[in-house]
Write a protein that holds these residues in place. Sequence first.
Motif, mmCIF file in Angstrom:
data_model
loop_
_atom_site.group_PDB
_atom_site.id
_atom_site.type_symbol
_atom_site.label_atom_id
_atom_site.label_comp_id
_atom_site.label_asym_id
_atom_site.label_seq_id
_atom_site.Cartn_x
_atom_site.Cartn_y
_atom_site.Cartn_z
ATOM 1 N N ALA A 1 0.842 -1.187 0.000
ATOM 2 C CA ALA A 1 0.000 0.000 0.000
ATOM 3 C C ALA A 1 0.880 1.241 0.000
ATOM 4 C CB ALA A 1 -0.910 -0.006 1.222
ATOM 5 N N ALA A 2 0.301 2.334 -0.458
ATOM 6 C CA ALA A 2 1.013 3.618 -0.456
ATOM 7 C C ALA A 2 0.006 4.720 -0.154
ATOM 8 C CB ALA A 2 1.683 3.869 -1.803
ATOM 9 N N ARG A 3 0.539 5.844 0.298
ATOM 10 C CA ARG A 3 -0.293 6.996 0.623
ATOM 11 C C ARG A 3 0.412 8.256 0.171
ATOM 12 N NH1 ARG A 3 -1.144 8.721 6.742
ATOM 13 N NH2 ARG A 3 1.013 9.169 6.361
ATOM 14 N N MET A 4 -0.339 9.156 -0.466
ATOM 15 C CA MET A 4 0.187 10.457 -0.883
ATOM 16 C C MET A 4 -0.663 11.550 -0.247
ATOM 17 S SD MET A 4 1.000 10.240 -4.917
ATOM 18 C CE MET A 4 2.148 9.031 -5.523
ATOM 19 N N ARG A 5 -0.020 12.399 0.525
ATOM 20 C CA ARG A 5 -0.723 13.522 1.146
ATOM 21 C C ARG A 5 -0.884 14.631 0.099
ATOM 22 N NH1 ARG A 5 -1.445 14.819 6.446
ATOM 23 N NH2 ARG A 5 -2.358 12.756 6.271
ATOM 24 N N LEU A 6 -2.113 15.064 -0.076
ATOM 25 C CA LEU A 6 -2.393 16.160 -0.999
ATOM 26 C C LEU A 6 -2.411 17.469 -0.218
ATOM 27 C CD1 LEU A 6 -5.173 14.420 -3.122
ATOM 28 C CD2 LEU A 6 -2.732 14.626 -3.628
ATOM 29 N N ASN A 7 -2.180 18.564 -0.906
ATOM 30 C CA ASN A 7 -2.087 19.855 -0.217
ATOM 31 C C ASN A 7 -3.363 20.669 -0.368
ATOM 32 O OD1 ASN A 7 -1.853 20.488 -2.874
ATOM 33 N ND2 ASN A 7 0.083 21.586 -2.707
ATOM 34 N N TRP A 8 -4.474 19.983 -0.509
ATOM 35 C CA TRP A 8 -5.766 20.655 -0.593
ATOM 36 C C TRP A 8 -6.812 19.806 0.108
ATOM 37 C CZ3 TRP A 8 -8.554 17.177 -3.416
ATOM 38 C CH2 TRP A 8 -7.890 16.446 -4.407
ATOM 39 N N ARG A 9 -8.008 20.373 0.270
ATOM 40 C CA ARG A 9 -9.092 19.693 0.969
ATOM 41 C C ARG A 9 -10.218 19.373 -0.014
ATOM 42 N NH1 ARG A 9 -8.057 20.437 6.648
ATOM 43 N NH2 ARG A 9 -5.809 20.752 6.636
ATOM 44 N N LEU A 10 -11.023 18.391 0.340
ATOM 45 C CA LEU A 10 -12.167 18.023 -0.486
ATOM 46 C C LEU A 10 -13.395 18.835 -0.086
ATOM 47 C CD1 LEU A 10 -11.927 14.115 -0.488
ATOM 48 C CD2 LEU A 10 -11.463 15.651 -2.391
ATOM 49 N N PRO A 11 -14.230 19.201 -1.067
ATOM 50 C CA PRO A 11 -15.506 19.819 -0.706
ATOM 51 C C PRO A 11 -16.284 18.857 0.201
ATOM 52 C CG PRO A 11 -15.141 19.951 -3.075
ATOM 53 C CD PRO A 11 -14.067 19.048 -2.511
ATOM 54 N N GLY A 12 -16.888 19.377 1.211
ATOM 55 C CA GLY A 12 -17.612 18.533 2.163
ATOM 56 C C GLY A 12 -16.755 18.100 3.333
ATOM 57 N N PHE A 13 -15.440 18.240 3.224
ATOM 58 C CA PHE A 13 -14.517 17.878 4.308
ATOM 59 C C PHE A 13 -13.459 18.973 4.469
ATOM 60 C CE2 PHE A 13 -16.042 13.941 2.385
ATOM 61 C CZ PHE A 13 -16.553 13.263 3.492
ATOM 62 N N PRO A 14 -13.879 20.226 4.662
ATOM 63 C CA PRO A 14 -12.919 21.340 4.646
ATOM 64 C C PRO A 14 -11.909 21.340 5.779
ATOM 65 C CG PRO A 14 -15.064 22.100 5.379
ATOM 66 C CD PRO A 14 -15.242 20.672 4.921
ATOM 67 N N GLU A 15 -12.159 20.581 6.837
ATOM 68 C CA GLU A 15 -11.250 20.576 7.975
ATOM 69 C C GLU A 15 -10.411 19.304 8.062
ATOM 70 O OE1 GLU A 15 -13.529 21.441 11.457
ATOM 71 O OE2 GLU A 15 -14.344 23.261 10.583
ATOM 72 N N ARG A 16 -10.474 18.462 7.044
ATOM 73 C CA ARG A 16 -9.758 17.185 7.100
ATOM 74 C C ARG A 16 -8.705 17.082 6.001
ATOM 75 N NH1 ARG A 16 -14.058 12.481 8.623
ATOM 76 N NH2 ARG A 16 -15.216 13.657 10.178
ATOM 77 N N ASP A 17 -7.554 16.518 6.367
ATOM 78 C CA ASP A 17 -6.514 16.251 5.378
ATOM 79 C C ASP A 17 -7.027 15.198 4.410
ATOM 80 O OD1 ASP A 17 -4.667 17.987 6.532
ATOM 81 O OD2 ASP A 17 -3.851 16.426 7.837
ATOM 82 N N VAL A 18 -6.573 15.290 3.166
ATOM 83 C CA VAL A 18 -6.973 14.312 2.157
ATOM 84 C C VAL A 18 -5.728 13.641 1.597
ATOM 85 C CG1 VAL A 18 -7.075 16.029 0.295
ATOM 86 C CG2 VAL A 18 -8.341 13.908 0.073
ATOM 87 N N ASP A 19 -5.836 12.337 1.403
ATOM 88 C CA ASP A 19 -4.741 11.542 0.854
ATOM 89 C C ASP A 19 -5.258 10.717 -0.312
ATOM 90 O OD1 ASP A 19 -3.026 12.360 2.884
ATOM 91 O OD2 ASP A 19 -3.320 10.566 4.088
ATOM 92 N N ARG B 1 -11.579 16.974 -6.267
ATOM 93 C CA ARG B 1 -11.325 18.335 -5.773
ATOM 94 C C ARG B 1 -12.428 19.278 -6.212
ATOM 95 N NH1 ARG B 1 -5.667 21.587 -6.712
ATOM 96 N NH2 ARG B 1 -6.006 23.138 -5.094
ATOM 97 N N ALA B 2 -12.969 19.046 -7.406
ATOM 98 C CA ALA B 2 -14.051 19.882 -7.933
ATOM 99 C C ALA B 2 -15.424 19.446 -7.411
ATOM 100 C CB ALA B 2 -14.034 19.829 -9.461
ATOM 101 N N GLY B 3 -15.450 18.374 -6.606
ATOM 102 C CA GLY B 3 -16.707 17.888 -6.073
ATOM 103 C C GLY B 3 -17.503 17.035 -7.044
ATOM 104 N N GLU B 4 -16.828 16.544 -8.071
ATOM 105 C CA GLU B 4 -17.494 15.726 -9.086
ATOM 106 C C GLU B 4 -16.983 14.298 -8.986
ATOM 107 O OE1 GLU B 4 -16.164 17.613 -12.642
ATOM 108 O OE2 GLU B 4 -17.190 19.485 -12.183
ATOM 109 N N HIS B 5 -17.732 13.439 -8.328
ATOM 110 C CA HIS B 5 -17.277 12.062 -8.246
ATOM 111 C C HIS B 5 -18.289 11.084 -8.787
ATOM 112 C CE1 HIS B 5 -18.164 13.012 -3.842
ATOM 113 N NE2 HIS B 5 -17.490 14.040 -4.230
ATOM 114 N N GLN B 6 -19.057 11.480 -9.765
ATOM 115 C CA GLN B 6 -20.043 10.568 -10.337
ATOM 116 C C GLN B 6 -19.405 9.405 -11.084
ATOM 117 O OE1 GLN B 6 -19.804 13.798 -11.114
ATOM 118 N NE2 GLN B 6 -19.625 14.067 -13.311
ATOM 119 N N ASP B 7 -18.188 9.541 -11.577
ATOM 120 C CA ASP B 7 -17.525 8.451 -12.292
ATOM 121 C C ASP B 7 -16.722 7.535 -11.380
ATOM 122 O OD1 ASP B 7 -18.525 9.376 -14.685
ATOM 123 O OD2 ASP B 7 -16.764 10.598 -15.124
#
Length: 143
Positions: A46-64, A112-118
């Motif tokens: 397994a691997a994890r990459m820390r992103l330097n932005w937040r997801l819409p709906g989770f503005p206070e949480r780190d995203v990986d 990131r744009a809040g579009e996860h329908q795919d």
Amino acid sequence: MTTSTPAPTEAGLDLVTRLNAYLEDVAATLGIRGESCSVDLTGPVAARMRLNWRLPGFPERDVDLMWHEEHGWSAAVATHSGDGHHVVVAYLGGRTVASQPRLVARFADSLRAGEHQDCWPGPPMLRTAGGPSALAKELAAWA
């Protein structure tokens, strides 16, 4: 890139080389540094990459972005507990765990744009863990 690994074998070293090259390509395509990536070779790889932005709906949480040898890529947010646990919000899916870096970047951009329908709603089973040689073969393009 931080890697935790059992004692290296020839197959294990080949896997580490290919996996690190793959993850470096993905990180570069995402515009992030390799230091934000960690790899765990002790169980299912397994691997994890820390992103330097937040997801819409989770503005206070780190995203990986998380990578798993059976499920491929997913996006996850950190829990509030601060214990390193994550909650997966979407899976990339596809035909291989080694999706092209541009597809991983497109996946991240859509989230990131809040579009996860795919996105896949649950973990796809893209392959069964079969040891370092089998996974290295899956990552052959990153030799």
